[in-house]
Design an enzyme around this catalytic site. Structure first.
Site, PDB file in Angstrom:
ATOM      1  N   LYS A  51      42.088  57.194  37.552  1.00  0.00           N
ATOM      2  CA  LYS A  51      41.680  56.397  38.723  1.00  0.00           C
ATOM      3  C   LYS A  51      42.902  55.777  39.402  1.00  0.00           C
ATOM      4  CE  LYS A  51      41.005  52.255  35.931  1.00  0.00           C
ATOM      5  NZ  LYS A  51      40.037  51.464  35.144  1.00  0.00           N
ATOM      6  N   ARG A  79      30.157  43.092  34.026  1.00  0.00           N
ATOM      7  CA  ARG A  79      30.386  43.958  35.188  1.00  0.00           C
ATOM      8  C   ARG A  79      29.191  44.903  35.232  1.00  0.00           C
ATOM      9  NH1 ARG A  79      36.176  47.004  35.575  1.00  0.00           N
ATOM     10  NH2 ARG A  79      35.032  48.731  34.657  1.00  0.00           N
ATOM     11  N   MET A 101      58.907  43.926  55.054  1.00  0.00           N
ATOM     12  CA  MET A 101      57.917  45.007  55.081  1.00  0.00           C
ATOM     13  C   MET A 101      58.539  46.341  54.680  1.00  0.00           C
ATOM     14  SD  MET A 101      55.428  46.359  58.142  1.00  0.00           S
ATOM     15  CE  MET A 101      54.867  44.722  58.601  1.00  0.00           C
ATOM     16  N   TYR A 116      64.739  36.950  56.350  1.00  0.00           N
ATOM     17  CA  TYR A 116      63.841  36.036  57.071  1.00  0.00           C
ATOM     18  C   TYR A 116      63.795  34.673  56.410  1.00  0.00           C
ATOM     19  CZ  TYR A 116      61.855  40.219  59.318  1.00  0.00           C
ATOM     20  OH  TYR A 116      61.667  41.365  60.023  1.00  0.00           O
TER      21      TYR A 116
HETATM   22  C1  LIG Z   1      40.412  51.384  33.801  1.00  0.00           C
HETATM   23  C2  LIG Z   1      39.451  51.686  32.741  1.00  0.00           C
HETATM   24  C3  LIG Z   1      39.881  52.246  31.536  1.00  0.00           C
HETATM   25  C4  LIG Z   1      41.347  52.421  31.181  1.00  0.00           C
HETATM   26  O1  LIG Z   1      41.940  51.178  30.893  1.00  0.00           O
HETATM   27  P1  LIG Z   1      43.456  51.081  30.382  1.00  0.00           P
HETATM   28  O2  LIG Z   1      43.607  49.665  29.952  1.00  0.00           O
HETATM   29  O3  LIG Z   1      44.304  51.402  31.561  1.00  0.00           O
HETATM   30  O4  LIG Z   1      43.627  52.080  29.317  1.00  0.00           O
HETATM   31  C5  LIG Z   1      38.917  52.630  30.630  1.00  0.00           C
HETATM   32  N1  LIG Z   1      37.596  52.460  30.895  1.00  0.00           N
HETATM   33  C6  LIG Z   1      37.150  51.897  32.036  1.00  0.00           C
HETATM   34  C7  LIG Z   1      35.690  51.727  32.259  1.00  0.00           C
HETATM   35  C8  LIG Z   1      38.059  51.484  32.999  1.00  0.00           C
HETATM   36  O5  LIG Z   1      37.620  50.928  34.126  1.00  0.00           O
END
Ligand SMILES: *Cc1c(COP(=O)(O)O)cnc(C)c1O
Length: 403
Positions: A51, A154, A343, A295
């Site tokens: 992800k 969650r 930036m 800046y």
């Molecule tokens: C992001 C995530 C992981 C991986 O977590 P890490 O700490 O990066 O290994 C695993 N399971 C879910 C549901 C996640 O959202």
């Protein structure tokens, strides 16, 4: 000259910084987790979490590197998951198990079912999708994993919602094939004692028992709850598959996890950071003593200062909060970032790192000689965590795979 050959736009390949991805380090980390996962009585699946554009490393670059070495690929976005099937088709590769952890619309679910991609059912909105999915005449039922909220607060079914809210899965076996059950820990990284995680494991197993009784799956459900930290320090959480994100990219989830791993495993596995971030200077020049830099004139040179202007800024993901604290590496030496991060620019003091005004190559993240700047350091200077720093590296940055 064509427009595409001129640097400076999105994906600027000429004047901007670039990310280097070490294929060898990624293979090393995969092997380290493979060793961990096969240390018990039964071999377990090793899953890579891709992800967030593969934690900012670049999905297009990372997918070909990990596809052969892992058993499951995890995503948030359905679109990203589909790139796996495209990659497999283009290269004649076997289909890996792919799972979308994030939200999926019924329309997307139809596409994913046709591609044999697993989805997560985390609430009862899926019950309303049943008529539509049935009408789509899927070639096979949608493969689903039921998400249990065991204490993260969650997504997922809470203990109170089971088994009432999951009955629709039992009632529509032509639409859903339940193949797995998952949950996610709330508090494995921030602590060295795992009391809360152990309570989550108890809740997970209670929920699993309810589900199994209700759904009577043909095969035992694939159970997965461990992300990097639990895969490293909580053997009871390993079950059939681990979902390893940050540590596959060579980083410890937290200092606490590292401490715990030493105690639990006896020996610390070696993780090797996959990503380095480098750039060429835009200009190197002398400023006289008393000159201001950046800046807000927040920095004033106490002495004549040789300055390198680097074409990197917060647009690229270099955090502005690191202003006045961070350093970069030039010729293996630490060079302070002077004044505010802008930036598209930052200025560093190279007075002692070089002996002339020729262009320099700076390392913003990674190793240069004996020195290194870790993602943990840079994110710490910016009062955040390495997860955020990495996933905010601009998708426009050039990503180069090196051995
Ligand atoms: C992001 C995530 C992981 C991986 O977590 P890490 O700490 O990066 O290994 C695993 N399971 C879910 C549901 C996640 O959202």
């Amino acid at each position: 000259m064509h427009v595409e050959e001129v640097g400076g736009g999105p994906g600027d390949a000429v004047h901007s910084s670039w990310l280097e991805l070490s294929a060898a380090h990624l293979r090393h980390n995969v092997a380290a987790f493979r060793a961990l996962e096969s240390s018990g009585p039964t071999p377990r699946a090793l899953g890579a979490v891709l992800k967030g554009n593969a934690y900012g490393h670049g999905l297009a670059q990372v997918l070909p590197l990990v596809h052969a070495g892992v058993d499951v690929l995890y995503f948030i976005a359905p679109r990203d998951a589909l790139t796996v099937r495209a990659h497999e088709a283009a290269h004649g590769l076997p289909a890996r198990q792919v799972l979308v952890l994030g939200a999926v619309s019924p329309e997307e679910a139809v596409v994913l079912a046709r591609e044999g991609i697993d989805v997560v059912v985390a609430d009862r909105s899926w019950a309303d999708a049943v008529p539509g999915l049935r009408a789509a005449k899927l070639p096979r039922p949608l493969r689903v994993h039921v998400h249990l909220d065991t204490g993260l607060g969650r997504e997922g079914f809470t203990a109170d919602q089971l088994p009432k809210q999951t009955q629709f899965l039992a009632d529509a076996p032509d639409v859903f094939e339940t193949v797995g059950v998952l949950s996610h820990f709330a508090n494995t990284e921030d602590v060295t004692e795992q009391g809360y995680a152990l309570a989550q494991l108890d809740a997970f197993e209670t929920g699993l028992a309810h589900l199994t009784a209700q759904l009577k799956p043909a095969k035992p459900l694939q159970r997965h709850i461990a992300a990097s930290a639990a895969a490293l320090v909580l053997p009871r959480a390993r079950y059939e598959a681990a979902r390893v994100g940050i540590s596959l990219y060579g980083l410890w989830p937290s200092p606490e996890t590292r401490l715990s791993a030493r105690l639990v495993l006896g020996e610390l596995p070696v993780l090797k950071p996959v990503l380095s971030w480098r750039c060429k200077s835009q200009v190197v020049k002398w400023l006289p003593a008393g000159s201001y830099v950046g800046y807000g004139c927040t920095y004033r040179c106490p002495e004549p200062t040789r300055l390198a202007v680097l074409p990197v800024g917060y647009y690229d993901g270099y955090p502005r909060l690191a202003s006045g604290k961070a350093h970069v590496l030039v010729n293996g030496r630490r060079c302070a970032v002077l004044g505010r991060v802008m930036m598209n620019h930052l200025m560093v003091d190279v007075t002692r790192a070089v002996s002339d005004e020729r262009p320099v190559t700076a390392t913003l993240l990674g190793r240069d000689g004996e020195e290194s700047v870790s993602a943990e350091s840079l994110s710490g200077w910016a009062q955040t965590i390495h997860y955020e720093l990495l996933t905010r590296l601009g998708s426009h940055l050039r990503r180069v795979v090196v051995e």
